[in-house]
Design an enzyme around this catalytic site. Structure first.
Site, PDB file in Angstrom:
ATOM      1  N   LYS A  26      -7.044 -23.136 -15.867  1.00 24.51           N
ATOM      2  CA  LYS A  26      -6.751 -24.330 -16.667  1.00 24.51           C
ATOM      3  C   LYS A  26      -6.874 -25.594 -15.819  1.00 24.51           C
ATOM      4  O   LYS A  26      -6.237 -25.721 -14.781  1.00 24.51           O
ATOM      5  CB  LYS A  26      -5.345 -24.240 -17.243  1.00 24.51           C
ATOM      6  CG  LYS A  26      -4.920 -25.474 -18.031  1.00 24.51           C
ATOM      7  CD  LYS A  26      -3.450 -25.427 -18.360  1.00 24.51           C
ATOM      8  CE  LYS A  26      -2.977 -26.727 -18.984  1.00 24.51           C
ATOM      9  NZ  LYS A  26      -3.098 -27.892 -18.072  1.00 24.51           N
ATOM     10  N   LEU A  80       1.245 -23.532 -19.751  1.00 26.63           N
ATOM     11  CA  LEU A  80       1.411 -24.487 -18.665  1.00 26.63           C
ATOM     12  C   LEU A  80       1.427 -25.897 -19.236  1.00 26.63           C
ATOM     13  O   LEU A  80       0.792 -26.169 -20.255  1.00 26.63           O
ATOM     14  CB  LEU A  80       0.264 -24.359 -17.658  1.00 26.63           C
ATOM     15  CG  LEU A  80       0.148 -23.043 -16.890  1.00 26.63           C
ATOM     16  CD1 LEU A  80      -1.087 -23.073 -15.986  1.00 26.63           C
ATOM     17  CD2 LEU A  80       1.400 -22.758 -16.074  1.00 26.63           C
ATOM     18  N   ASP A  81       2.132 -26.812 -18.554  1.00 23.36           N
ATOM     19  CA  ASP A  81       2.158 -28.217 -18.972  1.00 23.36           C
ATOM     20  C   ASP A  81       0.773 -28.840 -18.817  1.00 23.36           C
ATOM     21  O   ASP A  81      -0.095 -28.314 -18.105  1.00 23.36           O
ATOM     22  CB  ASP A  81       3.155 -29.000 -18.123  1.00 23.36           C
ATOM     23  CG  ASP A  81       4.578 -28.502 -18.296  1.00 23.36           C
ATOM     24  OD1 ASP A  81       4.873 -27.906 -19.342  1.00 23.36           O
ATOM     25  OD2 ASP A  81       5.386 -28.715 -17.370  1.00 23.36           O
ATOM     26  N   ALA A  82       0.588 -29.982 -19.435  1.00 26.13           N
ATOM     27  CA  ALA A  82      -0.711 -30.663 -19.396  1.00 26.13           C
ATOM     28  C   ALA A  82      -1.144 -30.987 -17.970  1.00 26.13           C
ATOM     29  O   ALA A  82      -2.330 -30.907 -17.635  1.00 26.13           O
ATOM     30  CB  ALA A  82      -0.660 -31.939 -20.239  1.00 26.13           C
ATOM     31  N   HIS A  94       9.778 -26.013 -18.757  1.00 27.17           N
ATOM     32  CA  HIS A  94       9.636 -26.817 -17.533  1.00 27.17           C
ATOM     33  C   HIS A  94      10.451 -26.235 -16.374  1.00 27.17           C
ATOM     34  O   HIS A  94      11.010 -26.975 -15.564  1.00 27.17           O
ATOM     35  CB  HIS A  94      10.085 -28.263 -17.784  1.00 27.17           C
ATOM     36  CG  HIS A  94       9.225 -29.022 -18.746  1.00 27.17           C
ATOM     37  ND1 HIS A  94       7.850 -28.893 -18.792  1.00 27.17           N
ATOM     38  CD2 HIS A  94       9.552 -29.929 -19.703  1.00 27.17           C
ATOM     39  CE1 HIS A  94       7.364 -29.692 -19.726  1.00 27.17           C
ATOM     40  NE2 HIS A  94       8.379 -30.331 -20.301  1.00 27.17           N
TER      41      HIS A  94
END
Length: 230
Positions: free
Chosen positions: A66, A100-102, A183
């Protein structure tokens, strides 16, 4: 599997088209017409559409690297979907096993097999997720001991499960966790007075990230089986 999902996975129909076919009595399960798209069907059931037997496509198991600035979603939102430009077909059938976060990069596992992904995401399976973490200030001397004991995150009633911390440099560490709270990694370091400046996932279970950023590949049979065994 829901009947509408089964029909979609066995044809080129969209979900809305599949639901219409079901509600109009065009789908039968084991010889009986079923008009409720929420009905559950199993691998050994005989499902037909207009009298033609349906066979679902095989499950898919995908590894992707990613990039930053993408989101773990099937569609574009505030950021573009990680599927943009991948040429993966029927992405609407897929889900990410551990998002996953951006701004986080690295390994994501993608599948349409919900039972398989359960072994990755549920904490009771103790599936390891390994992150390389950049920090805003030098790590505390007692950080490894604190993480191993468990960190009580803000808003949580129980501490995190034991985590392993390896110090690469004062501002770069390798963190291994076996759960995936919201998170979590960022909150763990915040709880000990530090801030995450970069976050990259390198491994899930026995599967290592081995493709370039933005690229993907199918998992091997052994890689798929490693999570089923877990």
């Amino acid at each position: 599997m829901r009947l509408d999902k089964f029909v979609c996975k066995s044809t080129s129909l969209t979900r809305s088209d599949a639901i219409q076919c079901i509600q109009h009595g065009k789908v039968s399960v084991n010889g009986e017409t079923v008009k409720d798209e929420r009905s559950q069907v199993h691998e050994n059931n005989s499902v037909t559409l207009n009298g033609t037997a349906l066979t679902p496509r095989p499950f898919r198991y995908i590894l992707m690297h990613k990039p930053a600035g993408t989101i773990c979603s099937n569609v574009d939102e505030a950021y573009p979907s990680l599927f943009n430009g991948t040429r993966i077909e029927h992405t609407e059938e897929l889900h990410i096993a551990g998002r996953l976060d951006a701004d986080t990069t690295g390994l994501v596992l993608i599948t349409d097999d919900g039972h398989w992904s359960f072994n990755i995401t549920t904490p009771t399976k103790h599936c390891e997720k390994v992150y390389r973490v950049g920090l805003s200030r030098p790590i505390r001397d007692d950080a490894a001991a604190l993480f191993h004991a468990g960190i009580l995150l803000q808003g949580e009633s129980k501490p995190t499960l034991p985590a392993e911390l390896y110090i690469v440099t004062p501002k770069e560490v390798i963190l291994t966790i076996t759960e995936g709270k919201f998170h979590q990694v960022k909150r763990m370091f915040s709880a000990i007075g530090n801030r995450v400046t970069s976050l990259h996932r390198e491994r899930i279970g026995e599967v290592l990230l081995d493709v370039e950023e933005g690229k993907w590949r199918y998992l091997s049979e052994n890689e798929v089986a490693s999570f089923k065994a877990a």
